[in-house]
Design a protein around this motif. Structure first.
Motif, PDB file in Angstrom:
ATOM      1  N   MET A 167      -1.809 -15.696  -2.702  1.00  0.00           N
ATOM      2  CA  MET A 167      -2.260 -15.428  -1.332  1.00  0.00           C
ATOM      3  C   MET A 167      -1.088 -15.064  -0.430  1.00  0.00           C
ATOM      4  O   MET A 167      -1.253 -14.331   0.542  1.00  0.00           O
ATOM      5  CB  MET A 167      -3.000 -16.643  -0.765  1.00  0.00           C
ATOM      6  CG  MET A 167      -4.384 -16.823  -1.328  1.00  0.00           C
ATOM      7  SD  MET A 167      -5.267 -18.179  -0.552  1.00  0.00           S
ATOM      8  CE  MET A 167      -5.571 -17.503   1.065  1.00  0.00           C
ATOM      9  N   ILE A 168       0.088 -15.554  -0.739  1.00  0.00           N
ATOM     10  CA  ILE A 168       1.257 -15.278   0.098  1.00  0.00           C
ATOM     11  C   ILE A 168       1.947 -13.978  -0.303  1.00  0.00           C
ATOM     12  O   ILE A 168       2.397 -13.216   0.543  1.00  0.00           O
ATOM     13  CB  ILE A 168       2.234 -16.477   0.041  1.00  0.00           C
ATOM     14  CG1 ILE A 168       1.605 -17.669   0.754  1.00  0.00           C
ATOM     15  CG2 ILE A 168       3.584 -16.132   0.642  1.00  0.00           C
ATOM     16  CD1 ILE A 168       2.383 -18.950   0.609  1.00  0.00           C
ATOM     17  N   THR A 169       2.014 -13.704  -1.607  1.00  0.00           N
ATOM     18  CA  THR A 169       2.756 -12.531  -2.062  1.00  0.00           C
ATOM     19  C   THR A 169       1.866 -11.322  -2.306  1.00  0.00           C
ATOM     20  O   THR A 169       2.331 -10.192  -2.241  1.00  0.00           O
ATOM     21  CB  THR A 169       3.531 -12.846  -3.349  1.00  0.00           C
ATOM     22  OG1 THR A 169       2.605 -13.243  -4.367  1.00  0.00           O
ATOM     23  CG2 THR A 169       4.560 -13.928  -3.121  1.00  0.00           C
ATOM     24  N   GLY A 170       0.603 -11.552  -2.617  1.00  0.00           N
ATOM     25  CA  GLY A 170      -0.303 -10.455  -2.911  1.00  0.00           C
ATOM     26  C   GLY A 170      -0.212 -10.033  -4.367  1.00  0.00           C
ATOM     27  O   GLY A 170       0.622 -10.514  -5.126  1.00  0.00           O
ATOM     28  N   ASP A 171      -1.101  -9.148  -4.752  1.00  0.00           N
ATOM     29  CA  ASP A 171      -1.087  -8.574  -6.097  1.00  0.00           C
ATOM     30  C   ASP A 171      -1.529  -7.123  -5.993  1.00  0.00           C
ATOM     31  O   ASP A 171      -1.591  -6.569  -4.897  1.00  0.00           O
ATOM     32  CB  ASP A 171      -1.956  -9.397  -7.068  1.00  0.00           C
ATOM     33  CG  ASP A 171      -3.434  -9.410  -6.711  1.00  0.00           C
ATOM     34  OD1 ASP A 171      -3.843  -8.674  -5.800  1.00  0.00           O
ATOM     35  OD2 ASP A 171      -4.189 -10.151  -7.353  1.00  0.00           O
ATOM     36  N   GLY A 172      -1.818  -6.514  -7.113  1.00  0.00           N
ATOM     37  CA  GLY A 172      -2.200  -5.105  -7.114  1.00  0.00           C
ATOM     38  C   GLY A 172      -3.448  -4.803  -6.304  1.00  0.00           C
ATOM     39  O   GLY A 172      -3.600  -3.694  -5.775  1.00  0.00           O
ATOM     40  N   ASN A 173      -4.349  -5.781  -6.204  1.00  0.00           N
ATOM     41  CA  ASN A 173      -5.553  -5.583  -5.392  1.00  0.00           C
ATOM     42  C   ASN A 173      -5.201  -5.320  -3.928  1.00  0.00           C
ATOM     43  O   ASN A 173      -5.916  -4.624  -3.224  1.00  0.00           O
ATOM     44  CB  ASN A 173      -6.460  -6.811  -5.475  1.00  0.00           C
ATOM     45  CG  ASN A 173      -7.008  -7.036  -6.858  1.00  0.00           C
ATOM     46  OD1 ASN A 173      -7.319  -6.089  -7.566  1.00  0.00           O
ATOM     47  ND2 ASN A 173      -7.104  -8.291  -7.269  1.00  0.00           N
ATOM     48  N   GLN A 217       0.818  -1.212   0.000  1.00  0.00           N
ATOM     49  CA  GLN A 217       0.000   0.000   0.000  1.00  0.00           C
ATOM     50  C   GLN A 217       0.853   1.263   0.000  1.00  0.00           C
ATOM     51  O   GLN A 217       0.375   2.318  -0.400  1.00  0.00           O
ATOM     52  CB  GLN A 217      -0.942   0.005   1.211  1.00  0.00           C
ATOM     53  CG  GLN A 217      -2.046  -1.003   1.104  1.00  0.00           C
ATOM     54  CD  GLN A 217      -2.975  -0.995   2.303  1.00  0.00           C
ATOM     55  OE1 GLN A 217      -2.682  -0.412   3.341  1.00  0.00           O
ATOM     56  NE2 GLN A 217      -4.111  -1.660   2.160  1.00  0.00           N
ATOM     57  N   SER A 218       2.097   1.158   0.416  1.00  0.00           N
ATOM     58  CA  SER A 218       2.957   2.339   0.456  1.00  0.00           C
ATOM     59  C   SER A 218       3.706   2.574  -0.852  1.00  0.00           C
ATOM     60  O   SER A 218       4.353   3.608  -1.004  1.00  0.00           O
ATOM     61  CB  SER A 218       3.976   2.199   1.592  1.00  0.00           C
ATOM     62  OG  SER A 218       4.964   1.234   1.266  1.00  0.00           O
ATOM     63  N   LEU A 219       3.626   1.631  -1.786  1.00  0.00           N
ATOM     64  CA  LEU A 219       4.353   1.773  -3.047  1.00  0.00           C
ATOM     65  C   LEU A 219       3.753   2.874  -3.914  1.00  0.00           C
ATOM     66  O   LEU A 219       2.528   3.077  -3.908  1.00  0.00           O
ATOM     67  CB  LEU A 219       4.312   0.458  -3.832  1.00  0.00           C
ATOM     68  CG  LEU A 219       5.096  -0.720  -3.265  1.00  0.00           C
ATOM     69  CD1 LEU A 219       4.824  -1.977  -4.089  1.00  0.00           C
ATOM     70  CD2 LEU A 219       6.573  -0.417  -3.224  1.00  0.00           C
ATOM     71  N   PRO A 220       4.590   3.555  -4.692  1.00  0.00           N
ATOM     72  CA  PRO A 220       4.039   4.497  -5.665  1.00  0.00           C
ATOM     73  C   PRO A 220       3.246   3.728  -6.730  1.00  0.00           C
ATOM     74  O   PRO A 220       3.523   2.557  -6.980  1.00  0.00           O
ATOM     75  CB  PRO A 220       5.271   5.169  -6.271  1.00  0.00           C
ATOM     76  CG  PRO A 220       6.466   4.501  -5.706  1.00  0.00           C
ATOM     77  CD  PRO A 220       6.035   3.526  -4.676  1.00  0.00           C
ATOM     78  N   PRO A 221       2.257   4.364  -7.331  1.00  0.00           N
ATOM     79  CA  PRO A 221       1.381   3.663  -8.278  1.00  0.00           C
ATOM     80  C   PRO A 221       2.119   2.930  -9.399  1.00  0.00           C
ATOM     81  O   PRO A 221       1.680   1.856  -9.829  1.00  0.00           O
ATOM     82  CB  PRO A 221       0.493   4.774  -8.847  1.00  0.00           C
ATOM     83  CG  PRO A 221       0.490   5.823  -7.795  1.00  0.00           C
ATOM     84  CD  PRO A 221       1.835   5.751  -7.127  1.00  0.00           C
ATOM     85  N   ASP A 222       3.240   3.465  -9.864  1.00  0.00           N
ATOM     86  CA  ASP A 222       3.938   2.807 -10.970  1.00  0.00           C
ATOM     87  C   ASP A 222       4.725   1.570 -10.513  1.00  0.00           C
ATOM     88  O   ASP A 222       5.201   0.799 -11.337  1.00  0.00           O
ATOM     89  CB  ASP A 222       4.876   3.799 -11.675  1.00  0.00           C
ATOM     90  CG  ASP A 222       5.957   4.349 -10.762  1.00  0.00           C
ATOM     91  OD1 ASP A 222       5.662   4.570  -9.575  1.00  0.00           O
ATOM     92  OD2 ASP A 222       7.086   4.554 -11.249  1.00  0.00           O
ATOM     93  N   ARG A 223       4.866   1.357  -9.225  1.00  0.00           N
ATOM     94  CA  ARG A 223       5.600   0.203  -8.690  1.00  0.00           C
ATOM     95  C   ARG A 223       4.687  -0.909  -8.174  1.00  0.00           C
ATOM     96  O   ARG A 223       5.148  -1.960  -7.773  1.00  0.00           O
ATOM     97  CB  ARG A 223       6.514   0.658  -7.552  1.00  0.00           C
ATOM     98  CG  ARG A 223       7.503   1.743  -7.887  1.00  0.00           C
ATOM     99  CD  ARG A 223       8.781   1.243  -8.376  1.00  0.00           C
ATOM    100  NE  ARG A 223       9.259   0.249  -7.409  1.00  0.00           N
ATOM    101  CZ  ARG A 223      10.326  -0.483  -7.588  1.00  0.00           C
ATOM    102  NH1 ARG A 223      11.034  -0.317  -8.651  1.00  0.00           N
ATOM    103  NH2 ARG A 223      10.691  -1.374  -6.696  1.00  0.00           N
TER     104      ARG A 223
END
Length: 161
Positions: free
Chosen positions: A120-126, A90-96
């Motif tokens: 589920m372990i690493t996550g995605d853009g959602n 959630q803290s990443l800039p949108p392009d990252r």
């Protein structure tokens, strides 16, 4: 007067049940769709609660209490790691931010289990989307605080006499 070992285990079970009830309320009443990391955090909240429930029912002596507390602490620390991962996303800039994947329920129906487990372990853009905050803190931030409290209770169960 401090709560007994059984009362503390019941408190952990109650707290985990409350956390899961809040998560289900947010999903089914508020309409928030949980991301893969949110679902993983739910699994670890449930695991901490289940371990405390078994400890409550079993009511073991000192060694057994320490085993349950160690397992509960491990589950809380791992769950806190997933909360931290989501806060980082959630803290990443949108392009990252990583690309968004399909809905978790769709992945469970269509994708191979190991591919779904990896997401589920690493996550995605959602997982990087902040859809709700309370006092300026997002859901994984509150979940991390809950994991810290659950870890502290399990440490207390381990060291107490």
């Amino acid at each position: 007067m401090l709560p007994s070992v059984r009362q503390t285990n019941f408190l952990i079970v109650f707290a985990c049940s409350l956390l899961l009830a809040i998560a289900l309320y947010m999903e089914h009443v508020m309409g928030l769709v949980p991301c893969p990391l949110c679902m993983t955090q739910r699994v670890f909240v449930a695991l901490v609660g289940l371990l405390a429930l078994v400890a409550f029912v079993h009511h073991p002596r000192r060694l057994g209490r320490r085993v349950y507390a160690s397992l509960g602490l491990l589950a809380a620390v791992i769950g806190g790691g997933f909360s931290t991962r989501q806060l980082w996303l959630q803290s990443l800039p949108p392009d990252r931010v990583p690309a968004c994947g399909p809905d978790l329920y769709y992945m469970l129906d269509v994708f191979p289990f190991l591919d779904t487990l990896r997401v589920m372990i690493t996550g995605d853009g959602n997982c990087a989307e902040v859809s709700w905050t309370f006092l300026g803190v997002s859901i994984p931030g509150w979940t991390l605080l809950a994991f810290v409290a659950l870890a502290a209770l399990n440490v207390w169960q381990f060291v107490r006499r």
